[in-house]
Design a protein around this motif. Sequence first.
Motif, PDB file in Angstrom:
ATOM      1  N   GLN A  96      -2.557   3.518  11.297  1.00 12.09           N
ATOM      2  CA  GLN A  96      -3.907   2.956  11.385  1.00 12.09           C
ATOM      3  C   GLN A  96      -4.058   1.747  10.461  1.00 12.09           C
ATOM      4  O   GLN A  96      -4.626   0.715  10.850  1.00 12.09           O
ATOM      5  N   ILE A  97      -3.506   1.860   9.232  1.00  9.10           N
ATOM      6  CA  ILE A  97      -3.598   0.750   8.274  1.00  9.10           C
ATOM      7  C   ILE A  97      -2.871  -0.482   8.806  1.00  9.10           C
ATOM      8  O   ILE A  97      -3.375  -1.611   8.705  1.00  9.10           O
ATOM      9  N   ASP A 112       3.999  19.136   2.530  1.00  8.27           N
ATOM     10  CA  ASP A 112       3.327  19.954   3.537  1.00  8.27           C
ATOM     11  C   ASP A 112       3.422  19.218   4.875  1.00  8.27           C
ATOM     12  O   ASP A 112       2.935  18.082   4.982  1.00  8.27           O
ATOM     13  N   PRO A 113       4.044  19.802   5.889  1.00 11.63           N
ATOM     14  CA  PRO A 113       4.259  19.104   7.163  1.00 11.63           C
ATOM     15  C   PRO A 113       2.982  18.555   7.778  1.00 11.63           C
ATOM     16  O   PRO A 113       2.971  17.420   8.268  1.00 11.63           O
ATOM     17  N   ALA A 122      -0.438  13.725   8.872  1.00 10.45           N
ATOM     18  CA  ALA A 122      -1.714  13.021   8.752  1.00 10.45           C
ATOM     19  C   ALA A 122      -1.532  11.684   8.041  1.00 10.45           C
ATOM     20  O   ALA A 122      -2.140  10.667   8.429  1.00 10.45           O
ATOM     21  N   ARG A 123      -0.676  11.674   7.013  1.00 11.79           N
ATOM     22  CA  ARG A 123      -0.416  10.426   6.283  1.00 11.79           C
ATOM     23  C   ARG A 123       0.300   9.412   7.178  1.00 11.79           C
ATOM     24  O   ARG A 123       0.047   8.210   7.100  1.00 11.79           O
ATOM     25  N   GLN A 124       1.203   9.893   7.992  1.00 12.42           N
ATOM     26  CA  GLN A 124       1.904   8.999   8.912  1.00 12.42           C
ATOM     27  C   GLN A 124       0.932   8.363   9.904  1.00 12.42           C
ATOM     28  O   GLN A 124       1.037   7.175  10.217  1.00 12.42           O
ATOM     29  N   ILE A 134       0.875  -1.167   0.000  1.00 14.77           N
ATOM     30  CA  ILE A 134       0.000   0.000   0.000  1.00 14.77           C
ATOM     31  C   ILE A 134       0.916   1.221   0.000  1.00 14.77           C
ATOM     32  O   ILE A 134       1.761   1.353   0.896  1.00 14.77           O
ATOM     33  N   ALA A 135       0.763   2.070  -0.988  1.00 15.89           N
ATOM     34  CA  ALA A 135       1.603   3.268  -1.100  1.00 15.89           C
ATOM     35  C   ALA A 135       0.757   4.508  -0.862  1.00 15.89           C
ATOM     36  O   ALA A 135      -0.267   4.709  -1.542  1.00 15.89           O
ATOM     37  N   LEU A 136       1.167   5.318   0.092  1.00 14.52           N
ATOM     38  CA  LEU A 136       0.482   6.572   0.391  1.00 14.52           C
ATOM     39  C   LEU A 136       1.338   7.716  -0.120  1.00 14.52           C
ATOM     40  O   LEU A 136       2.425   7.964   0.400  1.00 14.52           O
TER      41      LEU A 136
END
Length: 325
Positions: free
Chosen positions: A208-209, A195-196, A201-203, A188-190
Amino acid sequence: MPVRIKKLFAVLVVAVAMMVVPRPAQAVIIERVVAIVGERPVLWSELRHRARPRLIMLAAQSPDPAHAAAGETQAFKESLDEMINERLIEQAADKAHIGVSVEEVDKAMRQKADQLKMPLAQLISEAGREGFTEQDYRDEIRRQLLEGKMVQLRVQGRVRITEQDARAAYVHFIKELGDESPVELQAIALQLVPDPAAIKARQALAQQIVAEARGGADFCVLVKKYTDDVQTRDTCGSRGLQPVKVLFPVVREQLKGMKEGEISNPMQIGDQAIVIFKLARRSAIPAYEQIKEQMIDRATGEAIDRQRKIWFDELRHGAFLEIRL
């Protein structure tokens, strides 16, 4: 110090003095002894010549001057160690009346060219790019042949390989294969944006994933829901079996010790993406009986290498050796 060595030093000092050309400025030392092996000195000029291929490679790989300086010191030490071993082998070969003929060197060079599927002239040209003159390369081949003969004479008789040794080699082989054999990853690639707040948020989403996947959620469903890689969204995140060596270093490191079905920690690939993967499968591992002969050869090679090192130590302890580098 033995009398003959003292005489040798006296001759060497005279020879060096004759080579120094007077200059208006301060004198420059152009030669010195870096080691004594038996009664033979190893000169600084000889060592520099021998280290030249290593220094050429170092210059190509190390643009940082500080790193290059440390690498040069190591290159000289390794080259001197080789030269000492070779001179000890030559002394042992002289006592055993063993040598290498010009014809044997010619034959070995032709065989090497055949193995690499290139004309002999091209082989010599390739060696030149690595810092070897044709004579340097011939000398290197001669040294290898002489060492091979002496290893066969003095070392090979010490080696006895058992079934247990072959099986131990198999265990080591499987461990290596487990880390380097081709693998299929479901990833899974995010995608990240510079933008910090968005990266943070992605981290959090990546964590969560991982929690969902390790909690039993269907990984293929998670791929469809979260991945930004459109090419693998419909293949459960898989690109099929891939050699480990083509994967990102951070992915290779994460793979170490993982078992099939396990979920990785989130990994950030530069500033481009965060990747999470499931180790779907590794390539099949051959049974011991299928590769038994290869394992016997592997165990034999490892045993010869161990005994070779022991023999070198014996040669060093039995000879006058002084290192001045």
